[in-house]
Design a protein around this motif. Structure first.
Motif, PDB file in Angstrom:
ATOM      1  N   VAL A  67      -0.560  -7.079  -5.589  1.00 27.79           N
ATOM      2  CA  VAL A  67      -1.446  -6.728  -5.391  1.00 27.79           C
ATOM      3  C   VAL A  67      -1.073  -5.225  -4.716  1.00 27.79           C
ATOM      4  O   VAL A  67      -0.390  -4.994  -3.528  1.00 27.79           O
ATOM      5  CB  VAL A  67      -2.555  -6.444  -4.506  1.00 27.79           C
ATOM      6  N   LEU A  68      -1.383  -4.065  -5.452  1.00 27.78           N
ATOM      7  CA  LEU A  68      -0.538  -2.384  -4.831  1.00 27.78           C
ATOM      8  C   LEU A  68      -1.921  -1.917  -4.837  1.00 27.78           C
ATOM      9  O   LEU A  68      -2.235  -1.315  -5.896  1.00 27.78           O
ATOM     10  CB  LEU A  68      -0.093  -1.796  -5.624  1.00 27.78           C
ATOM     11  N   LEU A  69      -2.318  -1.102  -3.799  1.00 26.48           N
ATOM     12  CA  LEU A  69      -2.948  -0.376  -3.079  1.00 26.48           C
ATOM     13  C   LEU A  69      -2.392   1.487  -3.139  1.00 26.48           C
ATOM     14  O   LEU A  69      -2.064   1.774  -2.510  1.00 26.48           O
ATOM     15  CB  LEU A  69      -3.913  -0.458  -1.470  1.00 26.48           C
ATOM     16  N   ILE A 118       1.166  -6.041 -11.573  1.00 25.59           N
ATOM     17  CA  ILE A 118       0.920  -5.880 -11.154  1.00 25.59           C
ATOM     18  C   ILE A 118      -0.395  -5.567 -11.000  1.00 25.59           C
ATOM     19  O   ILE A 118      -0.272  -5.012 -12.099  1.00 25.59           O
ATOM     20  CB  ILE A 118       2.390  -4.716 -10.062  1.00 25.59           C
ATOM     21  N   THR A 119      -1.356  -5.783 -10.170  1.00 26.13           N
ATOM     22  CA  THR A 119      -2.685  -5.796 -10.243  1.00 26.13           C
ATOM     23  C   THR A 119      -2.919  -4.461  -9.094  1.00 26.13           C
ATOM     24  O   THR A 119      -1.779  -4.057  -8.170  1.00 26.13           O
ATOM     25  CB  THR A 119      -3.217  -7.035  -9.375  1.00 26.13           C
ATOM     26  N   MET A 120      -3.208  -2.702  -9.479  1.00 18.20           N
ATOM     27  CA  MET A 120      -3.016  -1.626  -9.452  1.00 18.20           C
ATOM     28  C   MET A 120      -4.663  -1.677  -8.888  1.00 18.20           C
ATOM     29  O   MET A 120      -6.129  -1.925  -9.287  1.00 18.20           O
ATOM     30  CB  MET A 120      -2.881  -0.507  -9.809  1.00 18.20           C
ATOM     31  N   LEU A 121      -5.013  -0.891  -6.999  1.00 16.58           N
ATOM     32  CA  LEU A 121      -6.538  -0.587  -7.052  1.00 16.58           C
ATOM     33  C   LEU A 121      -6.348   0.986  -6.237  1.00 16.58           C
ATOM     34  O   LEU A 121      -5.543   0.813  -5.395  1.00 16.58           O
ATOM     35  CB  LEU A 121      -6.474  -1.832  -6.282  1.00 16.58           C
ATOM     36  N   CYS A 122      -6.982   1.573  -7.081  1.00 20.12           N
ATOM     37  CA  CYS A 122      -6.116   3.366  -6.817  1.00 20.12           C
ATOM     38  C   CYS A 122      -7.157   3.894  -6.259  1.00 20.12           C
ATOM     39  O   CYS A 122      -8.601   3.823  -7.107  1.00 20.12           O
ATOM     40  CB  CYS A 122      -6.131   3.161  -8.370  1.00 20.12           C
ATOM     41  N   MET A 140       1.131  -1.269   0.005  1.00 19.38           N
ATOM     42  CA  MET A 140      -0.396   0.088  -0.031  1.00 19.38           C
ATOM     43  C   MET A 140       0.738   1.259  -0.072  1.00 19.38           C
ATOM     44  O   MET A 140       1.927   1.321   0.001  1.00 19.38           O
ATOM     45  CB  MET A 140      -0.748  -0.461   1.149  1.00 19.38           C
ATOM     46  N   VAL A 141       0.813   2.559  -0.512  1.00 22.58           N
ATOM     47  CA  VAL A 141       0.774   3.874  -0.558  1.00 22.58           C
ATOM     48  C   VAL A 141       0.429   5.002  -0.420  1.00 22.58           C
ATOM     49  O   VAL A 141      -1.367   4.607  -0.286  1.00 22.58           O
ATOM     50  CB  VAL A 141       1.084   3.930  -1.967  1.00 22.58           C
ATOM     51  N   ALA A 143       6.882   0.187  -0.982  1.00 24.17           N
ATOM     52  CA  ALA A 143       5.483  -1.043  -0.881  1.00 24.17           C
ATOM     53  C   ALA A 143       6.169  -1.672  -1.825  1.00 24.17           C
ATOM     54  O   ALA A 143       6.104  -3.508  -1.820  1.00 24.17           O
ATOM     55  CB  ALA A 143       4.650  -0.708  -1.754  1.00 24.17           C
ATOM     56  N   LEU A 144       7.027  -1.315  -3.640  1.00 24.77           N
ATOM     57  CA  LEU A 144       6.810  -2.645  -4.484  1.00 24.77           C
ATOM     58  C   LEU A 144       8.513  -3.946  -3.563  1.00 24.77           C
ATOM     59  O   LEU A 144       7.689  -4.304  -4.337  1.00 24.77           O
ATOM     60  CB  LEU A 144       7.760  -1.326  -5.393  1.00 24.77           C
TER      61      LEU A 144
END
Lengths: 217, 242, 268
Positions: C184-186, C215-219, C108-109, C177-178
């Motif tokens: 998954v990256l939030l 990478i799967t991103m949720l933004c 998460m960022v 985060a990476l």
């Protein structure tokens, strides 16, 4: 009416400075005990279990709300009957450390609460283990904030060390009292002791205020 | 524990409470006098009141007590033990209290002072009608802490052989040899007095807050008022502990 | 509950379901933020959540990061529940150990960066790889250097976070985060706390990552042009529910729902 005698002051100064050494020793050791024990209380009081927080909270409240002098007497007279025999100085250090740990616990609590919630969240997001979160992230930041407040309690403890004279520790007040009892002249010894306290504690507190401005932003 | 010993303890409690009340009265007078003096326009008044605070905060209450009891008579003033104790506690805790008063006065919104100036109040009127009434409720929590500290400080008077609780405990220990019991009991007695004092001060605080239209803080826990960490946590408190 | 989600997590091909919210409800006091919410995200997709503030977008990210616990419903990441664990065929609330294991897949960022101010840039990035993944120090540093290169901050690895600008701090936070190599990256309003002139640098880095990784991103963002650039799907939220979803071209140019039109009219 007696008059002030600098010659007399010169005669007694070595004994008083010896007492100062004991006073400083007690303060330093007492501080270390209170820093460590206070951290234990602060962490225990954050436990999720009531079985931990309730008894620890009760002990901390009890110790904080009762006189240090009586606690010293308790330790001095009662510990030996439990088979724990310490020198008066060690007993005094335990008493000072225990009493002030209930204050430092509060300082740590405030310091830990002062670490922004985002730091905990970042630690969770990185999956840091609980222990690592405390030792690498939270405590280093909290400790920086608490240094000035801890320093203030060290000064307070320093000014409370004369109580150790009551359990026969040879601190400054004890020395002054012994001198007074033999010469029947208390004026110089006690005045010098009082002045020494100011001479040491005032500059130290100025130093701490400067430190506080630097560390706590 | 025999009835005679309990009698001894309760006599001690009574003297302890007296000593606390007298010292607290003196400390309050000193706290308000010196605290207000530190906001004076006159440099010399500010300096003298500041010096008072640093001297009496800088030294040890016990050393001051010994000085008043053992050294002062050599200058021709013999003080009874109770009065030496009262004076020492009142003067030193008054110095801490004055920091509370000063901090609370400084925390009153500047606009309030300006409004009072705009109404052409005299400085004393500003203090009495505007600043003090608003600052007073803010002083209550740190005053409560100080009062408990002062209560703990009264034990020092036992070293001047004043017959308060700690001194009576010493007598009881000498006559019974039951150290653990005797000191255990008087620690509990001190704790009970501290508890009662805290509760009474909470009531006073509630009234003071109501008088300026503020909601009292929710109470909870045994004491619930944790001492302000000296310096950092509550700048207005001037230190929860001398 | 669908039974076809048993896929090895490191071999999640595009199009396979990676995140599933199943009737998730979250309340704060009397206020219901998420109301029996259902939605899924496929592996490798870049999904942007839009909607008025208070519509529950950030709550979704915080639930996924286990910063919050749902009051009802289940959340699945890969083939494991985030909220529950299966024991003897029954679902029981997840224990700490289980949560840690599933959480390893998520990074998460934050809006406020949340870098650790007591650690230099390099250690901010290596701390978790070393102490969570058990990477060697050298390996973690090598990985960190590579990521700092990616975000263009190699020169700053020996500085403390407070010595960096907000935009630089946020780029370090992205690298941090990476470094955990999450699936998954939030991204929680990652540019909202930045001065306007620093926003572009951060968004460029994210565009780069979106383009070059799977990478799967949720933004969650208010930067609509960025959302349009990187998103495969846009979910429009209102009052704790998804009221419309689809590819950005569709949502931004021809929204079906009245609330979506209103919202886009207000922010575009």
């Amino acid at each position: 009416m007696n008059t002030w005698s600098w010659g007399y002051v010169g005669d007694i100064l070595p004994d008083l400075l010896k007492g100062l050494g004991v006073t400083v020793e007690a303060t330093v050791l007492g501080s270390l005990v209170s820093f460590a024990l206070g951290l234990v209380w602060a962490l225990a009081l954050r436990s999720p279990s009531r079985w931990v927080t309730w008894p620890v909270g009760a002990v901390v409240e009890f110790v904080r709300n009762t006189p240090l002098l009586v606690q010293l007497f308790f330790l001095f007279f009662v510990l030996p009957s439990w088979g724990l025999t310490f020198s008066p100085l060690v007993t005094g250090v335990i008493g000072l450390g225990l009493h002030y740990s209930t204050y430092t616990a509060e300082v740590y609590r405030a310091g830990i609460d002062g670490v922004p919630a985002g730091q905990w969240e970042a630690a969770v997001a990185l999956n840091l283990p609980r222990r690592r979160t405390w030792t690498a992230v939270i405590l280093p930041q909290a400790l920086r904030r608490v240094v000035p407040a801890l320093g203030n309690y060290v000064i307070a403890m320093f000014k409370d060390t004369p109580m150790l004279a009551a359990i026969t520790v040879g601190d400054m007040l004890f020395q002054a009292n012994t001198i007074g009892a033999t010469t029947f002249d208390y004026m110089e010894p006690i005045t010098v002791v009082g002045a020494l306290f100011i001479v040491i504690s005032y500059p130290t507190s100025l130093l701490l205020r400067a430190l506080e401005r630097r560390l706590v932003r | 524990m025999t009835g005679a010993l309990w009698e001894l303890f309760f006599k001690g409690v009574w003297i302890t409470v007296q000593l606390m009340v007298y010292s607290a009265a003196l400390a309050a007078a000193v706290a308000f006098g010196v605290g207000m003096a530190r906001t004076s326009r006159l440099r010399v008044v500010r300096f003298l009141s500041g010096a008072y605070v640093e001297i009496f905060r800088g030294t040890s209450a016990l050393v001051l007590m010994f000085w008043l009891f053992f050294a002062l008579p050599l200058l021709g003033w013999q003080l009874a033990g109770l009065w030496a104790g009262t004076l020492a506690l009142g003067l030193s805790y008054g110095a801490y209290g004055s920091e509370v008063v000063r901090g609370a006065l400084a925390a009153v919104a500047p606009a309030q002072r300006e409004a009072a100036v705009a109404l052409s109040f005299t400085p004393w009127q500003r203090m009495r009608k505007v600043l003090l009434p608003q600052a007073f409720p803010e002083m209550m929590p740190p005053f409560t802490n100080l009062l408990v500290e002062l209560l703990k400080g009264t034990a020092l008077a036992s070293l001047l052989s004043i017959g308060e609780l700690t001194f009576e405990a010493k007598l009881a220990r000498l006559s019974t040899g039951e150290s653990a019991q005797v000191y255990g009991i008087i620690l509990v007695l001190y704790f009970v007095i501290a508890f009662v004092v805290t509760r009474i001060m909470r009531l006073v605080e509630r009234r003071a807050k109501a008088s300026v239209g503020k909601a009292p803080e929710p109470s909870g826990g045994l004491f619930s008022r944790t001492p302000a960490a000296a310096g950092t946590a509550a700048p207005a408190a001037g230190g929860g502990k001398p | 509950m669908s039974a076809d989600t048993h896929l090895p997590k490191d071999a999640a091909p595009g199009g396979t379901e990676l995140i599933r919210f199943d009737r998730v409800t979250k309340r704060f006091g009397a206020h219901t933020v998420l109301d029996a919410l259902d939605f899924t995200v496929s592996a490798g997709k870049h999904v942007t959540l839009i909607g008025p503030s208070g519509s529950g977008k950030t709550t979704i990210l915080r639930l996924l990061m286990t910063l919050l616990k749902p009051d009802e419903g289940t959340i699945k990441v890969g083939d494991a529940y985030l909220t529950h664990e299966e024991k003897g065929g029954r679902l029981i609330p997840a224990g700490e150990k289980h949560i840690r294991e599933v959480r390893k897949n998520i990074g998460m960022v934050f809006q406020q960066f949340n870098l650790f101010p007591n650690m230099k840039v390099l250690r901010n990035i290596t701390e978790a790889p070393v102490h969570v993944l058990g990477l060697g120090k050298d390996e973690a540093e090598e990985r960190a250097r590579g990521l700092l290169d990616l975000v263009g901050l190699t020169a700053h690895l020996d500085k403390y976070p407070t010595q960096l600008s907000g935009g630089q701090q946020q780029r370090v936070a992205i690298a941090r985060a990476l470094a955990m190599r999450p699936q998954v990256l939030l991204l929680d309003e990652v540019t909202s706390a930045l001065d306007p002139e620093l926003v572009a640098g951060v968004l460029d880095v994210l565009r780069d990552i979106a383009r070059t990784t799977d990478i799967t991103m949720l933004c969650v963002t208010h930067e609509m042009s960025f959302a349009r650039d990187i998103s495969d799907d846009v979910l429009m939220f209102d009052a704790g529910r998804v009221i419309e979803s689809g590819p950005p071209e569709k949502i931004f140019t021809d929204p079906e729902h009245e609330r979506t039109r209103e919202f886009l009219g207000a922010v575009l």
